[in-house]
Design a protein around this motif. Structure first.
Motif, PDB file in Angstrom:
ATOM      1  N   MET A   1       0.812  -1.214   0.000  1.00 25.04           N
ATOM      2  CA  MET A   1       0.000   0.000   0.000  1.00 25.04           C
ATOM      3  C   MET A   1       0.847   1.267   0.000  1.00 25.04           C
ATOM      4  SD  MET A   1      -3.068  -1.024  -0.246  1.00 25.04           S
ATOM      5  CE  MET A   1      -3.837   0.568  -0.066  1.00 25.04           C
ATOM      6  N   ARG A   2       2.152   1.111  -0.151  1.00 25.71           N
ATOM      7  CA  ARG A   2       3.029   2.277  -0.181  1.00 25.71           C
ATOM      8  C   ARG A   2       2.640   3.180  -1.348  1.00 25.71           C
ATOM      9  NH1 ARG A   2       6.037   3.200   3.981  1.00 25.71           N
ATOM     10  NH2 ARG A   2       7.311   1.332   3.863  1.00 25.71           N
TER      11      ARG A   2
ATOM     12  N   GLN B   1       2.602   5.630  -4.532  1.00 27.10           N
ATOM     13  CA  GLN B   1       3.500   5.822  -5.663  1.00 27.10           C
ATOM     14  C   GLN B   1       3.471   7.249  -6.198  1.00 27.10           C
ATOM     15  OE1 GLN B   1       5.661   3.354  -6.550  1.00 27.10           O
ATOM     16  NE2 GLN B   1       4.757   2.398  -4.717  1.00 27.10           N
TER      17      GLN B   1
ATOM     18  N   ASP C   1      -1.469  10.071  -3.214  1.00 25.42           N
ATOM     19  CA  ASP C   1      -1.836   8.883  -2.437  1.00 25.42           C
ATOM     20  C   ASP C   1      -1.335   8.920  -1.001  1.00 25.42           C
ATOM     21  OD1 ASP C   1      -3.018   7.849  -4.696  1.00 25.42           O
ATOM     22  OD2 ASP C   1      -1.240   6.723  -5.313  1.00 25.42           O
TER      23      ASP C   1
ATOM     24  N   SER D   1       6.807   6.820   3.096  1.00 25.45           N
ATOM     25  CA  SER D   1       5.769   6.979   2.073  1.00 25.45           C
ATOM     26  C   SER D   1       5.969   8.265   1.280  1.00 25.45           C
ATOM     27  CB  SER D   1       4.385   6.980   2.722  1.00 25.45           C
ATOM     28  OG  SER D   1       4.090   5.703   3.250  1.00 25.45           O
TER      29      SER D   1
ATOM     30  N   ALA E   1      -7.240   0.064   1.759  1.00 21.51           N
ATOM     31  CA  ALA E   1      -6.578  -1.245   1.774  1.00 21.51           C
ATOM     32  C   ALA E   1      -7.583  -2.377   1.578  1.00 21.51           C
ATOM     33  CB  ALA E   1      -5.818  -1.434   3.083  1.00 21.51           C
TER      34      ALA E   1
ATOM     35  N   ASP F   1      -8.557  -2.177  -2.292  1.00 20.59           N
ATOM     36  CA  ASP F   1      -7.508  -2.294  -3.318  1.00 20.59           C
ATOM     37  C   ASP F   1      -7.253  -3.769  -3.660  1.00 20.59           C
ATOM     38  OD1 ASP F   1      -4.996  -2.403  -4.701  1.00 20.59           O
ATOM     39  OD2 ASP F   1      -4.525  -0.419  -3.910  1.00 20.59           O
TER      40      ASP F   1
ATOM     41  N   GLN G   1      -5.205  -4.893  -6.042  1.00 17.71           N
ATOM     42  CA  GLN G   1      -3.850  -5.173  -6.495  1.00 17.71           C
ATOM     43  C   GLN G   1      -2.846  -5.210  -5.331  1.00 17.71           C
ATOM     44  OE1 GLN G   1      -2.439  -2.571  -9.581  1.00 17.71           O
ATOM     45  NE2 GLN G   1      -0.387  -3.449  -9.613  1.00 17.71           N
ATOM     46  N   ASN G   2      -2.885  -4.202  -4.481  1.00 17.46           N
ATOM     47  CA  ASN G   2      -1.902  -4.087  -3.404  1.00 17.46           C
ATOM     48  C   ASN G   2      -2.476  -4.357  -2.017  1.00 17.46           C
ATOM     49  OD1 ASN G   2       0.203  -3.144  -5.205  1.00 17.46           O
ATOM     50  ND2 ASN G   2      -0.944  -1.224  -5.298  1.00 17.46           N
ATOM     51  N   GLY G   3      -3.780  -4.363  -1.920  1.00 19.27           N
ATOM     52  CA  GLY G   3      -4.410  -4.510  -0.619  1.00 19.27           C
ATOM     53  C   GLY G   3      -5.116  -5.833  -0.447  1.00 19.27           C
TER      54      GLY G   3
ATOM     55  N   GLU H   1      -3.904  -6.705   8.407  1.00 17.95           N
ATOM     56  CA  GLU H   1      -3.471  -7.846   7.587  1.00 17.95           C
ATOM     57  C   GLU H   1      -3.366  -9.119   8.425  1.00 17.95           C
ATOM     58  OE1 GLU H   1      -0.113  -9.076   4.279  1.00 17.95           O
ATOM     59  OE2 GLU H   1       0.305  -7.429   5.659  1.00 17.95           O
TER      60      GLU H   1
END
Length: 419
Positions: free
Chosen positions: A1-2, A4, A8, A46, A154, A157, A159-161, A193
């Motif tokens: 979840m960092r 980019q 964000d 971040s 999170a 998401d 893809q990342n979450g 998580e």
């Protein structure tokens, strides 16, 4: 979840928001080295990652304590080849002189854009040679709303979450997760998580996360909740107001709630503020004893630390109260900000250089220790505000009564007036 890109980044809008300093740097492509300091999990890494993603520069991460000069040399070589590298240097307060001396010319040339991250005050713990070549920005603990938004993101998401997981998070659990980590987003996401991956699915294939599960995964107990997630800050507020109002039992109750939550940091900070803001000159020794209690609690840790903390709370509750200190400095600050200052009187100006006497600086200054009782009447305030009163003594407690008497005697003697 960092993140980019800067948009964000969670929180820290005073730095990355539209029109703010880091945002302007990135848009203008005029990056300068910087130091980000603040508590863990508040977005230092971040922000560095988002700056790199927004500028498309190479991004490397090293630790000043554990990585060697050779690791820095690798980054420097990459910078020579690619043009610019953004280097996140964690624990920059641990940077030794050898690594520092290697870095300095690369910072000067702009080949390496250094983003130092530290939880320590850089004005105290970072070498001036590095500090003078960087801009220093403070990051703050995230608000419950910030953390709640990041949790929602999170969970959505894919893809990342955790968007592919059939998770349902109870409102009470979400509220607790957004407040229990005291502004540390990393801890909140780690707890989420862990809860998701360690909870068995129900008969319908869903992962149902309840308050007890989240409590277990972040290793803190909920001490109170409300639907807006403000309970934590409400307890801290009630804690200070109970001490200010001299209600010992209420103050101990709110102290207990903060101790159960394991929030020693908030307790320490609030007690020290209370000691000086609400008790202050009415009982100055209580301020010193409060600091001693806090240091003892930090050394002992919880649960033993509860003992000196309770002693300090009881003393502050039962002590006479005075806010004359904060009122005095705030009044003086308001004058300065409003332009009510004026020139420093000539006899008080610095005279430690050749030619000062010709300017009239330091001439006619009366050195108090040359006079009886080590005191002599002379003007100290600028002419413009020479009769201003900032300190308004209160009559609560023997200390401030004595301070007030002395203040009035000196003021009248200074102005050659009778009491």
């Amino acid at each position: 979840m960092r993140p980019q890109k800067l948009e964000d980044v969670v929180g820290q809008q005073h730095l990355v928001g539209d029109g703010k300093i880091i945002n302007r740097m990135v848009k203008a492509k005029m990056l300068s080295s910087m130091i980000l300091y603040g508590p863990p999990g508040t977005g230092k890494t971040s922000i560095a990652s988002a700056i790199a993603g927004s500028t498309k520069y190479a991004f490397r991460k090293l630790n000043a304590a554990t990585d060697s000069k050779k690791d820095l040399q690798v980054v420097a070589e990459e910078a020579k080849m690619s043009g610019t590298v953004i280097l996140l240097l964690d624990e920059i307060h641990r940077l030794d002189k050898t690594k520092q001396d290697f870095l300095l010319p690369h910072l000067e040339s702009g080949r390496i854009v250094l983003i130092g991250a530290t939880t320590e005050n850089p004005y105290i713990n970072i070498n001036p040679a590095i500090r003078s070549r960087t801009q220093i920005f403070e990051v703050y603990p995230l608000t419950p709303d910030d953390i709640k938004g990041a949790i929602d993101r999170a969970l959505a998401d894919r893809q990342n979450g955790l968007g592919d997981w059939p998770i349902s998070l109870d409102d009470t659990a979400a509220t607790f997760l957004s407040t229990a980590t005291n502004g540390d987003l990393r801890s909140a996401l780690n707890g989420l998580e862990l809860a998701a991956r360690s909870t068995e699915k129900d008969s319908e294939g869903h992962v149902h996360l309840t308050l007890p599960i989240i409590e277990e995964c972040v290793q803190k107990k909920a001490f109170s909740h409300d639907k807006d997630g403000d309970a934590h800050y409400d307890v801290i507020s009630a804690f200070q107001k109970s001490i200010r109002g001299s209600d010992t039992d209420a103050a101990l109750h709110y102290l207990a709630r903060l101790i159960v939550a394991g929030d020693l940091q908030s307790i320490a900070r609030r007690l020290l503020v209370i000691a000086y803001e609400d008790v202050g000159l009415a009982n100055p020794p209580a301020c010193a004893r409060t600091l001693a209690a806090i240091l003892s609690a930090e050394r002992l840790g919880l649960p033993e630390g509860r003992i000196p903390l309770a002693d300090a709370v009881i003393e502050l509750c039962l002590s006479p109260k005075s806010n004359s200190g904060i009122t005095a400095i705030d009044t003086a600050l308001a004058d300065v900000k409003a332009g009510k200052a004026g020139d420093v009187p000539n006899h008080l100006k610095d005279a430690h250089y050749k030619g000062a006497e010709k300017l009239g600086h330091g001439v006619d200054y009366k050195y108090p220790h040359n006079y009886e009782n080590d005191w002599v009447a002379q003007q100290y305030l600028p002419n413009k505000i020479k009769n201003t009163h900032y300190y308004q003594p209160k009559a609560n407690g023997k200390y401030e009564v004595a301070f007030g008497d002395q203040y009035r005697r000196l003021w009248h003697a200074q102005h050659n007036t009778a009491e």
